[in-house]
Design a protein around this motif. Structure first.
Motif: not given
Length: 560
Positions: A137-139, A323-325, A327-334
């Protein structure tokens, strides 16, 4: 004529009938009453109940709330697509991963390894449904934890309905902080209150529920005798979880309480069970030696083989962690290299064309209506990656993979339609103002509002299937009511979240997911009847607890 009117904007009216909030609230409640009747008394299949409910909600939106037909249609589309992606995609990937483990034979070894920790079925449920479910749930959230843990419990020998029901109840404790604190972070952003303060208040309100749930699960399985027999281990599991949940929510913020609490609780409880086991081993049947014999067979497997058996779920945890890092999330940023894999669709004629007004918002505020098709960033893709890697690591044959995929898609077809319909109902209720009408009616209870405040979150999660959505829907209302009553807003914001967690077990969306996971498609009414009475009991307790905090022990309220 204003610019908004020129653009075709439509303003929500929360008292469409005789300008009376109570009569309007009763009419807005009719689709929910119909859904209850369909499942509890008529015992209709989930997709039939959902179809009738979304139909009635659409008629009320059109006739009573005077919502334009095209907006109702686009609300349906927005909800149905959201049901498909991300929600159904996460469940499909999770069930596929589980079936790969089963087809390769490694799930049998995994079962034996769990039995080696404890052959007692009650404690297996605590470790898997309560502890491991909280970690998931937390993930990932979005129903994935219930789907995965219910499938695991069925594999361990529990009856499907029983497994699904227990997982739904176990899932209450961590919902407030899953996934990675999004319900509370979103709420804080929506109302301009520190998410850290809200998380801390939620952490102060949850301990009674968190401590109670594991014992209640054991009680449902084997009565007071079972609670007495397993008390030391259940006490260790619940206290370690609740203690870390309180500490992390108050000192670390909303992102990590579920994950840290679950890891600590699993570790501490597993170590404790190396030195203590119940005298009477419960297996759910008359042969109390069966699980012990199965547990002893685990010794025939090497540590490496057992590690391989757990590999699909280890990979799942690793993939979700990746997926929650940031740095990984930044790959999908603007500016990210993968930004184009997130395709945002604005619902034509609906996006920013519905105006929310007081008391939800002090000034007219447009309601966004988009659908974000996250091809890679979605947690379901992380789970699919874990499944693909498991195929190679477990050396699954081609026919096994084909069977697992075809069975998953075949079994999930009706649940996917059901999930799409119930989420479509949620969006029609939200966009038309029906959900707000019900919440506003409860906010008119004056000095009794501390008791009713959690009920608003409970209704919100029942409608939307999401604590995040319920917080976004009713957070501003809770804040506005707190100001009118000259009360601490953080208490009511937290109450909305905590009340919502016990609405999860009766949410049509959650019911459909759980039934799909254990092969009970068409039996949604049975599961709903199993959880309904407990959900009502829990939310009444939370209402009393909130009122007790407000009037008896206000010193524990965080001053934001």
């Amino acid at each position: 004529m204003s610019d908004l009117e020129t653009l075709g904007a439509w303003t929500q009216n929360y008292t469409p009938i005789a300008d009376n909030i109570w009569i309007s609230g009763l009419v807005a409640l009719l689709p929910i009453l119909l859904f209850l009747a369909c499942l509890v008394w008529l015992k209709l299949k989930g997709w039939v109940a959902a179809s009738l409910t979304v139909g009635l909600s659409a008629i009320i939106a059109l006739v009573v709330y005077q919502m334009p037909f095209n907006m109702i249609l686009m609300s349906f589309m927005q909800g149905f697509l959201t049901g498909l992606w991300p929600i159904a995609w996460i469940i499909i990937a999770a069930i596929f991963l589980y079936k790969i483990a089963v087809k390769t034979g490694y799930f049998e070894i995994l079962k034996q390894s769990v039995m080696a920790v404890t052959p007692d079925q009650r404690l297996q449920v605590i470790l898997i449904a309560f502890c491991f479910g909280a970690f998931l749930e937390g993930a990932i959230g979005f129903g994935g934890p219930v789907a995965i843990t219910a499938a695991l419990l069925v594999g361990l020998g529990l009856r499907p309905l029983y497994a699904a029901g227990l997982c739904m109840i176990a899932n209450t404790a961590p919902v407030a902080f899953g996934a990675v604190g999004i319900p509370i972070i979103a709420l804080g952003n929506a109302v301009g209150v520190s998410s850290h303060d809200i998380a801390g208040m939620v952490g102060r309100m949850l301990p009674p529920l968190t401590l109670f749930v594991p014992f209640f699960i054991v009680f449902l399985m084997s009565g007071f005798k079972g609670v007495k027999e397993t008390f030391p281990a259940v006490f260790v599991a619940s206290v370690s979880f609740a203690g870390v949940q309180y500490w992390s929510s108050n000192y670390l913020g909303p992102e990590l309480p579920d994950i840290i609490s679950a890891i600590v609780s699993i570790a501490v409880t597993s170590i404790f069970l190396k030195f203590w086991q119940p005298k009477n081993i419960y297996t759910g049947d008359t042969n109390h030696n069966s699980n012990i014999a199965k547990a002893e067979k685990t010794e025939q497997h090497s540590v490496g083989t057992i590690f391989l058996a757990w590999m699909p779920f280890i990979l799942l945890v690793i993939a979700i962690g990746l997926w929650n890092l940031p740095a990984f999330k930044a790959l999908f940023g603007s500016d990210g290299v993968l930004k184009d894999t997130n395709i945002l669709f604005a619902m034509h004629g609906l996006h920013n064309q519905v105006m929310q007004v007081a008391p939800l918002y002090p000034d007219p505020t447009p309601l966004g209506a988009t659908w974000n098709w996250q091809l890679i960033q979605n947690s379901g893709t992380a789970i699919l990656l874990a499944a693909i890697l498991s195929i190679f690591i477990l050396r699954a044959r081609v026919n096994m993979v084909v069977e697992a995929a075809s069975e998953t898609l075949k079994e999930m077809f009706i649940p996917i339609v059901t999930i799409g319909l119930v989420v479509a109902f949620a969006f029609i209720a939200k966009n038309s103002g029906q959900a707000a009408t019900m919440g506003i009616a409860l906010s008119h209870t004056g000095s009794l509002f501390p008791f009713f405040s959690p009920f608003i979150g409970w209704i919100g999660v029942f409608l939307t299937g999401s604590d995040t959505s319920a917080n976004l829907l009713f957070g501003p209302l809770q804040q506005a009511t707190a100001k009118v009553l000259n009360a601490q807003e953080v208490l009511f914001l937290a109450a909305n979240t905590v009340g919502g967690v016990v609405g999860k077990m009766i949410s049509p969306q959650s019911i459909a997911i759980a039934c799909a996971a254990v092969g009970l498609v068409g039996k949604e009414s049975d599961l709903f009847r199993f959880t309904l009475k407990y959900s009502i009991g829990f939310v009444i307790f939370i209402g009393i607890w909130t009122a007790f905090i407000a009037y008896i022990i206000p010193g524990i309220i965080i001053h934001s």
